[in-house]
Design a protein around this motif. Structure first.
Motif, PDB file in Angstrom:
ATOM      1  N   VAL A   1     -45.887  29.354   1.177  1.00  0.00           N
ATOM      2  CA  VAL A   1     -45.498  28.029   0.661  1.00  0.00           C
ATOM      3  C   VAL A   1     -44.101  27.682   1.190  1.00  0.00           C
ATOM      4  CG1 VAL A   1     -45.041  26.670  -1.423  1.00  0.00           C
ATOM      5  CG2 VAL A   1     -46.968  28.260  -1.374  1.00  0.00           C
ATOM      6  N   ASP A   2     -43.233  28.689   1.278  1.00  0.00           N
ATOM      7  CA  ASP A   2     -41.899  28.483   1.853  1.00  0.00           C
ATOM      8  C   ASP A   2     -41.989  28.183   3.350  1.00  0.00           C
ATOM      9  OD1 ASP A   2     -40.608  28.890  -0.531  1.00  0.00           O
ATOM     10  OD2 ASP A   2     -40.185  31.015  -0.176  1.00  0.00           O
TER      11      ASP A   2
ATOM     12  N   GLY B   1     -44.156  26.213   4.489  1.00  0.00           N
ATOM     13  CA  GLY B   1     -44.678  24.854   4.602  1.00  0.00           C
ATOM     14  C   GLY B   1     -46.183  24.738   4.442  1.00  0.00           C
TER      15      GLY B   1
ATOM     16  N   PRO C   1     -51.101  31.543  -6.438  1.00  0.00           N
ATOM     17  CA  PRO C   1     -50.618  31.567  -7.822  1.00  0.00           C
ATOM     18  C   PRO C   1     -51.703  31.319  -8.872  1.00  0.00           C
ATOM     19  CG  PRO C   1     -49.149  30.261  -6.438  1.00  0.00           C
ATOM     20  CD  PRO C   1     -50.362  30.577  -5.610  1.00  0.00           C
TER      21      PRO C   1
ATOM     22  N   ASN D   1     -52.178  28.325 -14.075  1.00  0.00           N
ATOM     23  CA  ASN D   1     -51.456  27.072 -14.336  1.00  0.00           C
ATOM     24  C   ASN D   1     -51.694  26.067 -13.194  1.00  0.00           C
ATOM     25  OD1 ASN D   1     -49.687  25.093 -15.146  1.00  0.00           O
ATOM     26  ND2 ASN D   1     -48.054  26.528 -15.717  1.00  0.00           N
TER      27      ASN D   1
ATOM     28  N   SER E   1     -49.154  23.029 -12.814  1.00  0.00           N
ATOM     29  CA  SER E   1     -47.868  23.357 -12.222  1.00  0.00           C
ATOM     30  C   SER E   1     -48.001  23.560 -10.718  1.00  0.00           C
ATOM     31  CB  SER E   1     -47.298  24.617 -12.884  1.00  0.00           C
ATOM     32  OG  SER E   1     -46.102  25.001 -12.258  1.00  0.00           O
ATOM     33  N   LEU E   2     -49.049  24.246 -10.282  1.00  0.00           N
ATOM     34  CA  LEU E   2     -49.197  24.465  -8.834  1.00  0.00           C
ATOM     35  C   LEU E   2     -49.390  23.132  -8.107  1.00  0.00           C
ATOM     36  CD1 LEU E   2     -49.282  26.418  -6.447  1.00  0.00           C
ATOM     37  CD2 LEU E   2     -51.774  26.467  -6.681  1.00  0.00           C
TER      38      LEU E   2
ATOM     39  N   ILE F   1     -46.073  21.494  -7.789  1.00  0.00           N
ATOM     40  CA  ILE F   1     -45.224  22.169  -6.797  1.00  0.00           C
ATOM     41  C   ILE F   1     -45.638  21.734  -5.392  1.00  0.00           C
ATOM     42  CG2 ILE F   1     -44.755  24.422  -5.734  1.00  0.00           C
ATOM     43  CD1 ILE F   1     -45.144  25.566  -8.677  1.00  0.00           C
TER      44      ILE F   1
ATOM     45  N   LYS G   1     -43.646  19.531  -2.505  1.00  0.00           N
ATOM     46  CA  LYS G   1     -43.362  20.071  -1.170  1.00  0.00           C
ATOM     47  C   LYS G   1     -43.882  19.131  -0.091  1.00  0.00           C
ATOM     48  CE  LYS G   1     -42.060  24.353  -2.476  1.00  0.00           C
ATOM     49  NZ  LYS G   1     -40.785  24.970  -2.211  1.00  0.00           N
TER      50      LYS G   1
ATOM     51  N   ARG H   1     -37.786  29.839   6.935  1.00  0.00           N
ATOM     52  CA  ARG H   1     -38.523  28.954   6.033  1.00  0.00           C
ATOM     53  C   ARG H   1     -38.648  27.558   6.622  1.00  0.00           C
ATOM     54  NH1 ARG H   1     -37.085  29.583   0.073  1.00  0.00           N
ATOM     55  NH2 ARG H   1     -36.949  27.337   0.331  1.00  0.00           N
ATOM     56  N   ALA H   2     -39.558  26.771   6.037  1.00  0.00           N
ATOM     57  CA  ALA H   2     -39.748  25.404   6.519  1.00  0.00           C
ATOM     58  C   ALA H   2     -38.447  24.602   6.409  1.00  0.00           C
ATOM     59  CB  ALA H   2     -40.863  24.732   5.727  1.00  0.00           C
TER      60      ALA H   2
ATOM     61  N   ASP I   1     -44.115  25.772 -19.494  1.00  0.00           N
ATOM     62  CA  ASP I   1     -45.179  24.899 -18.967  1.00  0.00           C
ATOM     63  C   ASP I   1     -45.223  24.901 -17.438  1.00  0.00           C
ATOM     64  OD1 ASP I   1     -46.152  24.229 -21.386  1.00  0.00           O
ATOM     65  OD2 ASP I   1     -45.217  22.235 -21.497  1.00  0.00           O
ATOM     66  N   LYS I   2     -44.087  25.178 -16.831  1.00  0.00           N
ATOM     67  CA  LYS I   2     -44.054  25.199 -15.370  1.00  0.00           C
ATOM     68  C   LYS I   2     -44.461  26.564 -14.822  1.00  0.00           C
ATOM     69  CE  LYS I   2     -39.726  22.559 -15.280  1.00  0.00           C
ATOM     70  NZ  LYS I   2     -39.868  21.238 -14.664  1.00  0.00           N
ATOM     71  N   CYS I   3     -44.331  27.599 -15.645  1.00  0.00           N
ATOM     72  CA  CYS I   3     -44.463  28.982 -15.145  1.00  0.00           C
ATOM     73  C   CYS I   3     -45.895  29.292 -14.724  1.00  0.00           C
ATOM     74  CB  CYS I   3     -43.994  29.974 -16.215  1.00  0.00           C
ATOM     75  SG  CYS I   3     -44.104  31.694 -15.679  1.00  0.00           S
ATOM     76  N   LEU I   4     -46.015  29.880 -13.554  1.00  0.00           N
ATOM     77  CA  LEU I   4     -47.322  30.247 -12.996  1.00  0.00           C
ATOM     78  C   LEU I   4     -47.745  31.647 -13.444  1.00  0.00           C
ATOM     79  CD1 LEU I   4     -46.346  29.110  -9.398  1.00  0.00           C
ATOM     80  CD2 LEU I   4     -48.086  27.956 -10.763  1.00  0.00           C
TER      81      LEU I   4
ATOM     82  N   CYS J   1     -46.839  34.341 -12.283  1.00  0.00           N
ATOM     83  CA  CYS J   1     -47.223  34.970 -11.015  1.00  0.00           C
ATOM     84  C   CYS J   1     -46.483  36.277 -10.791  1.00  0.00           C
ATOM     85  CB  CYS J   1     -46.948  34.015  -9.863  1.00  0.00           C
ATOM     86  SG  CYS J   1     -45.201  33.739  -9.538  1.00  0.00           S
TER      87      CYS J   1
ATOM     88  N   LYS K   1     -47.785  30.992 -22.139  1.00  0.00           N
ATOM     89  CA  LYS K   1     -46.919  31.117 -20.960  1.00  0.00           C
ATOM     90  C   LYS K   1     -45.453  31.159 -21.381  1.00  0.00           C
ATOM     91  CE  LYS K   1     -50.030  28.828 -17.741  1.00  0.00           C
ATOM     92  NZ  LYS K   1     -51.196  28.634 -18.643  1.00  0.00           N
TER      93      LYS K   1
ATOM     94  N   LEU L   1     -41.577  29.552  -7.211  1.00  0.00           N
ATOM     95  CA  LEU L   1     -42.042  28.270  -6.648  1.00  0.00           C
ATOM     96  C   LEU L   1     -41.869  27.156  -7.659  1.00  0.00           C
ATOM     97  CD1 LEU L   1     -45.318  29.437  -4.856  1.00  0.00           C
ATOM     98  CD2 LEU L   1     -43.154  28.784  -3.788  1.00  0.00           C
ATOM     99  N   ALA L   2     -41.906  27.500  -8.946  1.00  0.00           N
ATOM    100  CA  ALA L   2     -41.822  26.481  -9.988  1.00  0.00           C
ATOM    101  C   ALA L   2     -40.375  26.069 -10.274  1.00  0.00           C
ATOM    102  CB  ALA L   2     -42.483  27.012 -11.264  1.00  0.00           C
TER     103      ALA L   2
END
Ligand code: SF4
Ligand code: SF4
Ligand code: SF4
Ligand code: SF4
Ligand code: SF4
Lengths: 252, 345
Positions: free
Chosen positions: A181-182, A184, A190, A218, A221-222, A225, A229, B33-34, B236-239, B241, B294, B329-330
């Motif tokens: 994901v970083d 791109g 996840p 979740n 949230s994904l 995200i 991006k 990274r991108a 609520d944002k947490c995956l 993961c 979560k 990521l979140a």
């Protein structure tokens, strides 16, 4: 073979294929270094790929593929009636798999596109669980032979069958990967159940979710995200639909 | 402790000597990274020049050289009427070059728990004792907040620590092994001038921190804010993961897995790195999950890190490296979560 002095009961299994590529079945015959040991735990009574026997007396039915014809429904119902335990094996059996893409189009267009003049009888793709009761899902495209091995060993010794509940990211981080994901890309790691060793992100490709949803995933949230991006909705949707593994569970 | 100075050229020779004799790991750029930022990890190196000692900070911490993600605790062999157990702690001597102060302080925290705690781990001790650890100071990346937690400088937990004073490194020698290794190397006594340079260097680094976390009274803020809506907001944002825990230098939770090999002639007991953020961490026999939400799972990770557990004398175990924040990521990161809580209070 004895285990701690006890002769374990061999498991009588039958392996059956429906609409799929037979890749999962092939996995069962793979991993040659432990193939003999694996087979010594089993009495394979019905498995077209490795034996010409076709007895109808089995405890466990491993079913590969999705259901896309009327005669498949009859055959599957019959297998269910005979098997003590029915296992859906692979993404096609568990979720519909890549075959499910067909359901996005009118049936007659699909038949025409694929078979041209030689039209065949076909119906919308169903998961195994849409037709009969499934006792255990072994997800993956294809299934991982090591996971199948450990499930069979658990059944033989009477231990609990364990499949990870957490997502692919855990295994990905344990491989010390750079998150794709970083880089791109879109990755469904996840929200996808671990167990594959994160092979796709380890190879720098985003996970497409062939092992289906992780527990309490979740989705919202994904999605957010990935949108942030800069990935567009249709691109995200396309990935989520690939194996039909998240059908009905991904609220926007 | 003994102090010396060494030219960067001589230092390179010294490290190449170590690399020649031992398995050695150092920071390497592995990706970009991108957004253009370089990604570094500790990797095995076969020469000094393969490393990038000007690296910012590695994505994953050095923790997993001491607490591997998966580690065999014991191996069992079955025969018809008996079984045998084999336990193996041995590790070959190895060298890690370029660990940052936060990495080393994190190991010092793990030492407290896994070497000197109530249940010392012989596996951890073996890896720790057989690793020659060379630390290095650096200009803090913009999101590091180790200074807020007092972990920007380091006094223990390493064999050798290098502070960059221009043409030379100012060395702190903290073990007899390091002293012996340096015997045949040209390294002199620091002069008054070197000392002044060192003080200036330290001052500059201390003043370079941009990120800050208010930790004063944090432990009681956490007690008071146990039911705060802040947890739901971030939860609520947490995956769930586990990425934060995997890259964190002090998260040490694990699970034990027992696997019977497919031939049924042997089995293994393994320790696998786990995380309190994972969905079934607090699930017990019978299926009940003590942390079903979560937000519960996210909250407990923060409690362990900033409120502390009895196991580590109620001290916080976070060193402020922000690896968790970078990996998430979140966008969940200690700085923002804690500042939200402080505002609630
Ligand atoms: S690459 Fe995918 S699986 Fe790996 S950490 Fe990133 S999101 Fe998770
Ligand atoms: S990374 Fe994802 S798509 Fe790839 S094998 Fe694993 S679960 Fe399947
Ligand atoms: S805080 Fe971030 S990295 Fe940690 S489990 Fe939640 S989403 Fe994953
Ligand atoms: S927290 Fe950041 S500044 Fe502090 S030592 Fe670690 S990497 Fe360096
Ligand atoms: S909690 Fe985050 S900031 Fe603190 S030590 Fe762990 S990774 Fe670093």
């Amino acid at each position: 073979m004895k285990y701690l002095g006890i002769d374990p009961q061999k498991v009588k299994i039958g392996v059956f294929d429906f609409t799929g590529c037979e890749g999962c079945e092939l996995q069962l015959a793979n991993k040659e270094e432990s193939l003999l040991e694996f087979l010594s735990l089993l009495e394979v009574v019905n498995f077209r790929e490795i034996s010409s026997d076709s007895s109808q007396d089995y405890d466990i039915a491993l079913v590969e593929g999705s259901i896309s014809r009327k005669d498949e429904i009859e055959r599957l119902t019959d297998i269910r009636a005979r098997a003590k335990v029915l296992v859906a094996m692979g993404a096609c059996a568990c979720f519909g798999g890549v075959n499910y893409l067909k359901n996005q189009y009118p049936l007659k267009d699909v038949v025409k596109e694929v078979y041209g003049m030689h039209s065949v009888e076909t119906s919308k793709v169903k998961r195994i669980a849409d037709v009969v009761k499934v006792d255990l899902n072994i997800p993956g495209c294809p299934v991982s032979k090591s996971e199948v091995e450990s499930i069979i060993v658990s059944i033989v010794v009477g231990a609990e069958v364990k499949i990870p509940k957490y997502p692919v990211c855990v295994e990905c981080k344990q491989n010390v990967n750079t998150c794709v994901v970083d880089l791109g890309k879109i990755c469904l790691g996840p929200i996808t159940r671990a167990g594959c060793g994160a092979v796709c992100p380890t190879g720098k490709a985003g996970c497409l979710g062939c092992r289906g949803p992780a527990e309490d995933a979740n989705y919202g949230s994904l999605r957010e995200i990935l949108r942030e991006k800069g990935h567009c909705e249709s691109e995200i949707e396309q990935k989520l639909c690939f194996y039909n593994a998240f059908n009905g569970s991904t609220e926007k | 402790m003994i102090y010396k100075v060494i030219t960067k050229n001589e230092f390179k020779k010294f490290i190449n000597g170590l690399i020649g004799e031992n398995q050695t790991f150092g920071p390497k750029q592995v990706d970009r990274r991108a957004d253009g930022k370089a990604v570094y990890q500790f990797m095995e190196v076969s020469s000094f020049d393969e490393m990038d000692l000007n690296y910012t900070v590695t994505y994953s911490s050095v923790k997993n050289f001491f607490l591997p993600f998966k580690e065999e605790l014991s191996h069992f062999k079955f025969s018809d009427n008996d079984w045998e157990q084999a336990v193996e702690y041995r590790v070959n001597p190895r060298v890690i070059v370029g660990a940052r102060p936060c990495d080393i302080n994190a190991l010092a925290i793990l030492d407290k728990i896994l070497m000197r705690g109530a249940f010392p781990s012989p596996y951890y001790i073996a890896r720790r004792k057989n690793t020659f650890l060379i630390g290095m100071d650096h200009e803090p990346p913009e999101d590091c907040f180790c200074k807020s937690l007092g972990h920007d400088t380091v006094h223990r937990g390493f064999n050798l620590f290098c502070e960059d004073i221009g043409e030379q490194y100012y060395l702190t020698i903290n073990s007899s092994k390091a002293f012996v290794f340096l015997k045949n190397v040209k390294a002199g006594k620091p002069t008054k001038k070197d000392d002044v340079k060192l003080i200036e260097r330290r001052k500059l680094l201390r003043e370079s921190f941009q990120a800050r976390v208010e930790v004063a009274g944090l432990s009681s803020v956490l007690d008071i804010e146990f039911k705060s809506p802040v947890w739901k907001k971030w939860g609520d944002k947490c995956l769930n993961c586990g990425s934060c825990a995997m890259v964190c230098p002090t998260c040490y939770c694990y699970g034990i897995e027992e696997t019977i090999d497919v031939g049924m002639k042997s089995s293994r007991k393994e320790r696998v790195q786990y995380s309190c953020n994972l969905v079934d961490f607090a699930q017990v026999a019978g299926g009940h999950n003590f942390r079903p939400l979560k937000e519960d799972r996210l909250k407990y990770r923060f409690y362990h890190h900033y409120r502390g557990f009895a196991e580590n004398a109620d001290d916080p175990i976070c060193v402020g490296c922000n690896r968790c924040g970078r990996a998430c990521l979140a966008g969940i990161n200690p700085r923002e979560v804690i500042s939200d809580l402080q505002m609630e209070g």
